[in-house]
Design a protein around this motif. Sequence first.
Motif, PDB file in Angstrom:
ATOM      1  N   VAL E 231       0.849  -1.190   0.000  1.00 47.94           N
ATOM      2  CA  VAL E 231       0.000   0.000   0.000  1.00 47.94           C
ATOM      3  C   VAL E 231       0.886   1.242   0.000  1.00 47.94           C
ATOM      4  O   VAL E 231       2.108   1.146   0.004  1.00 47.94           O
ATOM      5  CB  VAL E 231      -0.966   0.003   1.206  1.00 47.94           C
ATOM      6  CG1 VAL E 231      -1.919  -1.184   1.146  1.00 47.94           C
ATOM      7  CG2 VAL E 231      -0.197   0.026   2.505  1.00 47.94           C
ATOM      8  N   ASN E 235       0.607   4.385   4.862  1.00 43.94           N
ATOM      9  CA  ASN E 235      -0.837   4.165   4.779  1.00 43.94           C
ATOM     10  C   ASN E 235      -1.285   3.007   5.656  1.00 43.94           C
ATOM     11  O   ASN E 235      -1.720   1.951   5.174  1.00 43.94           O
ATOM     12  CB  ASN E 235      -1.245   3.946   3.316  1.00 43.94           C
ATOM     13  CG  ASN E 235      -2.759   3.960   3.143  1.00 43.94           C
ATOM     14  OD1 ASN E 235      -3.497   4.229   4.082  1.00 43.94           O
ATOM     15  ND2 ASN E 235      -3.214   3.662   1.947  1.00 43.94           N
ATOM     16  N   TYR E 237      -3.880   2.953   7.480  1.00 45.83           N
ATOM     17  CA  TYR E 237      -5.324   2.813   7.313  1.00 45.83           C
ATOM     18  C   TYR E 237      -5.674   1.862   6.167  1.00 45.83           C
ATOM     19  O   TYR E 237      -6.464   0.925   6.321  1.00 45.83           O
ATOM     20  CB  TYR E 237      -5.951   4.188   7.068  1.00 45.83           C
ATOM     21  CG  TYR E 237      -7.304   4.121   6.439  1.00 45.83           C
ATOM     22  CD1 TYR E 237      -8.402   3.678   7.168  1.00 45.83           C
ATOM     23  CD2 TYR E 237      -7.485   4.472   5.104  1.00 45.83           C
ATOM     24  CE1 TYR E 237      -9.656   3.589   6.587  1.00 45.83           C
ATOM     25  CE2 TYR E 237      -8.734   4.389   4.521  1.00 45.83           C
ATOM     26  CZ  TYR E 237      -9.818   3.943   5.254  1.00 45.83           C
ATOM     27  OH  TYR E 237     -11.047   3.847   4.671  1.00 45.83           O
ATOM     28  N   GLY E 238      -5.089   2.102   5.008  1.00 44.26           N
ATOM     29  CA  GLY E 238      -5.392   1.275   3.843  1.00 44.26           C
ATOM     30  C   GLY E 238      -4.990  -0.172   4.050  1.00 44.26           C
ATOM     31  O   GLY E 238      -5.687  -1.096   3.613  1.00 44.26           O
ATOM     32  N   CYS E 241      -7.695  -1.801   6.123  1.00 47.17           N
ATOM     33  CA  CYS E 241      -8.904  -2.078   5.343  1.00 47.17           C
ATOM     34  C   CYS E 241      -8.745  -3.367   4.558  1.00 47.17           C
ATOM     35  O   CYS E 241      -9.605  -4.250   4.573  1.00 47.17           O
ATOM     36  CB  CYS E 241      -9.177  -0.942   4.351  1.00 47.17           C
ATOM     37  SG  CYS E 241      -9.743   0.561   5.117  1.00 47.17           S
ATOM     38  N   LEU E 242      -7.608  -3.458   3.864  1.00 46.44           N
ATOM     39  CA  LEU E 242      -7.371  -4.644   3.050  1.00 46.44           C
ATOM     40  C   LEU E 242      -7.274  -5.891   3.930  1.00 46.44           C
ATOM     41  O   LEU E 242      -7.880  -6.933   3.649  1.00 46.44           O
ATOM     42  CB  LEU E 242      -6.090  -4.453   2.234  1.00 46.44           C
ATOM     43  CG  LEU E 242      -5.652  -5.609   1.359  1.00 46.44           C
ATOM     44  CD1 LEU E 242      -6.764  -6.064   0.435  1.00 46.44           C
ATOM     45  CD2 LEU E 242      -4.419  -5.221   0.548  1.00 46.44           C
TER      46      LEU E 242
END
Lengths: 249, 249, 249, 249, 249, 249, 249, 249
Positions: E231, E235, E237-238, E241-242
């Motif tokens: 990512v 990141n 956060y990303g 999410c994944l």
Amino acid sequence: MNESDLKRLLHAVRAGELDPEEAIARLRDLPYRDLGHTKLDTHRELRQGYPEVVLCEGKQVAQAAEIIGFQIRETAANLLATRASPAVFEAVQGLHPELRYNALGRTIALRRRPVEPAKGHILIVTAGTSDLPVAEEAAETAELLGSPVERIVDVGVAGVHRLLAHRARLRSARVLIVVAGMEGALPSVVAGLVDKPVIAVPTSVGYGASFGGLAALLGMLNSCAGGVGVVNIDNGYGAACLAHLINRL
Amino acid sequence: MNESDLKRLLHAVRAGELDPEEAIARLRDLPYRDLGHTKLDTHRELRQGYPEVVLCEGKQVAQAAEIIGFQIRETAANLLATRASPAVFEAVQGLHPELRYNALGRTIALRRRPVEPAKGHILIVTAGTSDLPVAEEAAETAELLGSPVERIVDVGVAGVHRLLAHRARLRSARVLIVVAGMEGALPSVVAGLVDKPVIAVPTSVGYGASFGGLAALLGMLNSCAGGVGVVNIDNGYGAACLAHLINRL
Amino acid sequence: MNESDLKRLLHAVRAGELDPEEAIARLRDLPYRDLGHTKLDTHRELRQGYPEVVLCEGKQVAQAAEIIGFQIRETAANLLATRASPAVFEAVQGLHPELRYNALGRTIALRRRPVEPAKGHILIVTAGTSDLPVAEEAAETAELLGSPVERIVDVGVAGVHRLLAHRARLRSARVLIVVAGMEGALPSVVAGLVDKPVIAVPTSVGYGASFGGLAALLGMLNSCAGGVGVVNIDNGYGAACLAHLINRL
Amino acid sequence: MNESDLKRLLHAVRAGELDPEEAIARLRDLPYRDLGHTKLDTHRELRQGYPEVVLCEGKQVAQAAEIIGFQIRETAANLLATRASPAVFEAVQGLHPELRYNALGRTIALRRRPVEPAKGHILIVTAGTSDLPVAEEAAETAELLGSPVERIVDVGVAGVHRLLAHRARLRSARVLIVVAGMEGALPSVVAGLVDKPVIAVPTSVGYGASFGGLAALLGMLNSCAGGVGVVNIDNGYGAACLAHLINRL
Amino acid sequence: MNESDLKRLLHAVRAGELDPEEAIARLRDLPYRDLGHTKLDTHRELRQGYPEVVLCEGKQVAQAAEIIGFQIRETAANLLATRASPAVFEAVQGLHPELRYNALGRTIALRRRPVEPAKGHILIVTAGTSDLPVAEEAAETAELLGSPVERIVDVGVAGVHRLLAHRARLRSARVLIVVAGMEGALPSVVAGLVDKPVIAVPTSVGYGASFGGLAALLGMLNSCAGGVGVVNIDNGYGAACLAHLINRL
Amino acid sequence: MNESDLKRLLHAVRAGELDPEEAIARLRDLPYRDLGHTKLDTHRELRQGYPEVVLCEGKQVAQAAEIIGFQIRETAANLLATRASPAVFEAVQGLHPELRYNALGRTIALRRRPVEPAKGHILIVTAGTSDLPVAEEAAETAELLGSPVERIVDVGVAGVHRLLAHRARLRSARVLIVVAGMEGALPSVVAGLVDKPVIAVPTSVGYGASFGGLAALLGMLNSCAGGVGVVNIDNGYGAACLAHLINRL
Amino acid sequence: MNESDLKRLLHAVRAGELDPEEAIARLRDLPYRDLGHTKLDTHRELRQGYPEVVLCEGKQVAQAAEIIGFQIRETAANLLATRASPAVFEAVQGLHPELRYNALGRTIALRRRPVEPAKGHILIVTAGTSDLPVAEEAAETAELLGSPVERIVDVGVAGVHRLLAHRARLRSARVLIVVAGMEGALPSVVAGLVDKPVIAVPTSVGYGASFGGLAALLGMLNSCAGGVGVVNIDNGYGAACLAHLINRL
Amino acid sequence: MNESDLKRLLHAVRAGELDPEEAIARLRDLPYRDLGHTKLDTHRELRQGYPEVVLCEGKQVAQAAEIIGFQIRETAANLLATRASPAVFEAVQGLHPELRYNALGRTIALRRRPVEPAKGHILIVTAGTSDLPVAEEAAETAELLGSPVERIVDVGVAGVHRLLAHRARLRSARVLIVVAGMEGALPSVVAGLVDKPVIAVPTSVGYGASFGGLAALLGMLNSCAGGVGVVNIDNGYGAACLAHLINRL
């Protein structure tokens, strides 16, 4: 159209010999001849101090040959073509008996009329053997424009005594062109030894993190020595133009 | 140690006045004085045509002030300090009544002894108002070295008639320094109008894809006009050194 | 499926002629036909103002030929294929007597039905001879879409008078496409002379620090003239699409 | 100096009222006024379709205020200053009662005379809330030049249905400005939905591998949709100039 | 608007209770609510498996606070704001008693309703202490979405035995997030030890030739171990999410 | 050496059947066999969930063939070789009757033993026809590892309705691999439509400012949609490994 | 010219056997011989600890062969030529019966006189099979200079147990050269296991975002392990020079 | 856990004093202590030849102070913290009377126990005054590790005679660290003068096209002199680690 042309035109208007509308049209007319697919900048020599040169790179063999042929036949100027492959030379060499090809520098030259004698000479210094093609492009250009050239080759900074042995010759030039690839450090060292302008030419010689000459280019731009002007990677031609303009002063 | 020093030394050896061992030691001795934390390159002016200049950027105020102070007190040379913040000037301004600060160009200058009169003048051309600080650094440098300076400002290529109106002045200079940020196109246009050397200075003026002056730098290196030498981004000082070396010829 | 299709569908649901479940399925159906390995965007012309074009670069000769063949046989639309090597043209030229190959611009074109007449013309201006292939790709595209094209070639900024001589023609166009490699400065100068939109196309013409067209691209993006839109390096096709959409207004 | 001035001058020469030498001097005089440190390009509006705009970035507050003040006092034109910090507005706001500051877009505007009514409107579409400052710079510019503006905000591609819901509004505009940071994908999607020109503005919104807007810029330049023109990162002003020139057609 | 809404609408049309014109308007209405300056993507949770998150970076404190406040007041959803400065938290902390600020990870979280229990846990592994802020952003995100988190910290590859000592824990996770700056080598080593998906997060930790995390990013993209997804730099956060989308499977 | 091997060894030491010095030597022995010029990582399948794969790029034909031949003869495992030129396939195709070559994806595969059945399928989505080779590399890899594959091709974002028509299929997959060159925007749009993990594969499809896939790579890393993991440019193999590891959960 | 030469010269001056003017000339003469197009740095071995080596890359076959031939005929030194194509070897192999060509490492070597025995050995560790050519260049260089070489191959970090199994061998070397492409992580891991200097050689092995070895280079420069020195991409020769200089201590 | 620990453990198993299951657990235990948020690599000194050093950059003052405090209180080792701001020193200086802060090099050092005497000394050479902070970081590190340091400062390549005057001192060192910013050419020149290993440290000194030290870094990596190893930009610490490992041989 130069100043005396302009005077003549305005006097013709005053004398009623020339219509103002017509004069407006002519005033838009600046000094070049439009030959269809090419604008021949016939006054460049007067305006910039050196004639237009044919850069063959990025042109097809036929295109390059056509432009060279045109200049040979239609003008009386001296001719220089750079980045000329052997194929281009083959295509044009029958056009004039004095055409000369420098295979290392990839230049085609034709000297047909004398050039104004320069005041001193340009010294071309190269870091390594692999930098020679760029140095030769510079040398051919400078000589065609009218500046005599001397050379010191293979004096890279990893054996700095080789360079120092030439201190007197370095100082005898009016302008210096320093050609180097890899880390591009030679111009800094040379500029520290002379009180003359130094034109630095980075070359694409190297591999890996030289990134096609970027390392040498950045090195030269960041030179800790003042008095260094840099041209594009492998641009021997441009370096010689600049050096000759300086040498003409 | 210059050539006459060397002759004297060798004659002393021949005359038996100097021991060969001692001569070896002296031959290692080249022309500078070691002052501890700094090597004062006292002969740079003779060797390179201009005195050593103090680059204040990257130095603490105290360091910069100490070096400037040393040069004022211990030498009689003219002085130039570049990238000098107001704080540096404040720290040194009491040291000599004639110290002068150029706030726009961020230079400190002191002219104490005459310089060799130059043959012509340098013309500094700028594309926009924001390029003025770099132009001023160049102007201060050139004038201290001995080259008179003229200026044409705010003649960027988006209104090319503004530049063309100055054609005569462009042609009157012996050397031109062209300062431009953003797309850096001005040197190409200027070089197409004159037959004199052009020193191109990219500036960090711009935003976004100017990448701190990279766009202007690349534009100038790729100039389709010959006769253009490029210096580092924002390097008004270096441009002026080179222009002055040329103007001295 | 356009708005009238949608109305018809909903009225059919109201009339009980169409089952809501079936309507849901159809509403998922948007205007294209799925041909297996390719989705033919048959409505692009209505939606975007120009038909789908075949970019041959990155496709094998057989793949490109198959797609071109399909469009010739299965549709009645005009056809444009870009970046088409001679081999691709050879593979398809028997399919229709009016297929035309532009060897310089590397395009294959077929005009089978009339296009809406445009209000004015597009002027394509190029800095040098080596930029012509990109200019030709743009010209072929614009003409197929319905915009007449005029050309001014070889007016790079190093001889700016050549450009200025064409001021009237520059001002006569509704939209201008300016194609330049190396430092990419021409669009800035042109945009300063006209009050029409300028589409700038950087080309990969150059060497060394042109980095494959990056220098020209950055130069154009940093143009100090407003009113300049930039497309990808060598993207004559995209420039023409944009210019035609503007010219249709 | 426009064409009618030129006619008048030449008739004066013909009538013997003006000396040819004097006419030569005046002919060097092209349409701008030299105000010392700035060349006021008073004819830009006629030549390019929009007046000169003050870019405050890279200028000191005092410099920016002086230029703005000059334009307010010495001309009757509408005024736009971009990238204006609150400090610049504070320094000039007393100069005219109708000066307006857009804090989000960082623009100072003054509309004093009517502008030619445009044929349609410009639609500004933004991907996210953080792109609004750039969108506002574009909106202020477009409106001052004479193009009405509509806005669709916060319709990034990660929720593409939000965009699709506005299809009708997208199609109602004559020109579209699409503003996006991060991956910069929105212009491709929008350009696939309309048959009008799309001006793409990458923004520096993002972090890490957005590299200050480079990712968005490259994304837009590589758009698989035709008909997209790109301007510099965060250049809302330039996008609006281009959009207005198109909208005027 | 989900499928059952669509069915209801179409049945209403069939029943004559809803006019087709009105239905057309509603069909344009996809599942979001337009709140003026923001499009609230209320169905993202259903569509993508996690709610919309507020990225505070690049927004002013007031803007961020307004959006957070809106979500607290107008929805019942759980809330996550990332890159939130202490000033943002100060501005909103009075709005709900259970708002929690993670100062290291710079996140604001509010859990108001239960989330679907996940099948396993996510393991977050960090190379060094300086990578912890990014790891915390990931941990807060994952936990709010419903995945339990375990951590192994400070196990950079220069002391690989520290990592190997945790082999069993590495293998116990369903998904791994590996956070590393500098050379970014840790994901390759971890991915070679487990048979589970590895999400690699480069961080901007480092200096010099780390170029703001570019070195770590390139290292991870070139991982010689398969099964690594990367990512954006920093990141967290990303990555979470994944990882959570995977963990939900 | 797995845990049961370790237990056996330690019990042998306890029983006096194994000398401690000998045990030290064996404990240094981890699970691979050293074959001279290659370390065959025989336990990778157990450790990482998929067998070692032969990357032919950067290897000479003979080297690649030798490694493939060794795996065919000396192991019973399934075989995959990627980036295999036709010459490599020619060199090995006689070694086993079931070797299969995918010319588009440049893979050589041999399935000799059954693989654990996966729970769902992987959906591979491609933006354009030129992205197919990378998609095929991914598909061959995923299927050899045991995950069934479905494909949606040619649904780039410039005609977003083509993608939306496949919403149901997009949502039916357990994991998605999205392959795109040029601006690389497709993964953002897809990730906004599904609640499953998305693996994004940038491809080198494009020209000019795509810089060999850099534009697509940066676009994907900056995706405004969460839940997207990126692999190296053109790395279909790596995407499939990751997707399969996820699909096995 | 070494110190004893200098003494002899000065004594000759003292004795009147040598004219001072002549001595000045000779003092300019530093230890090299000028052979026209090449400066043979005959004393490099004394000065730097290893003889001059012929880099064939960037030289024509004829040039390379001429330089190699000169060294074989005119000196008695050992010879090494790197980056030598088979064509170069073919051109010189008849010149000496003991010339040896390493096809993988592309080196030509000739050992004619004994070298000073080194104190320990150099260990060359490679991440993958494709890194072998660079490793071989290093090995040939080191052995010609006088350092014995051992090798550990194919121990990339994705299977770190393969490396750990060699811990004793890693620790037995005096200096280590670690060769890796792709993410270039191996030197960090190795340097964490030994207390000896590690020379890291990034290779251009990889594709996509390896950008010709840039990823590996940046990874190695950012190594979180101390004690790692990096050389240019693919520079096995330079790594061996450095390793040998260390091994001689 | 070292080899003698391992022998003891296995003998305990043989003697029945230790349960095999327990032994398995311990064998997972490698030589470090887990202190929660940090893994203290207590055996690094034995394994790598120098103790763990605290890099304060990227850590908060409190974090850095806590780690330093822990090492002072809980270990008896010598301590080095690099990139330490005055605030960090202020926070810890009360913890031990012999803590010493080098303000120029930004290091905190504590020598509490003797180190093994080294065989020779390390010479640190700097190009300019602005490179001194990096040189001081290197000097503090080397001395703490046990290598005496000498310095030659301000000998940049633009006045190469300053460097040559120190030839004897250059040759007297066992290892050289050469620190330079701008074009980074000094290591090439130095390496050409000595037969000892040279560690090159690029610094971020410079501006414009130095791109934060990138120019110097590339210059050093492309050095035309063999025997040069490069570390990260401004990484004086890493250079000293490597130099000391060499000096210990």
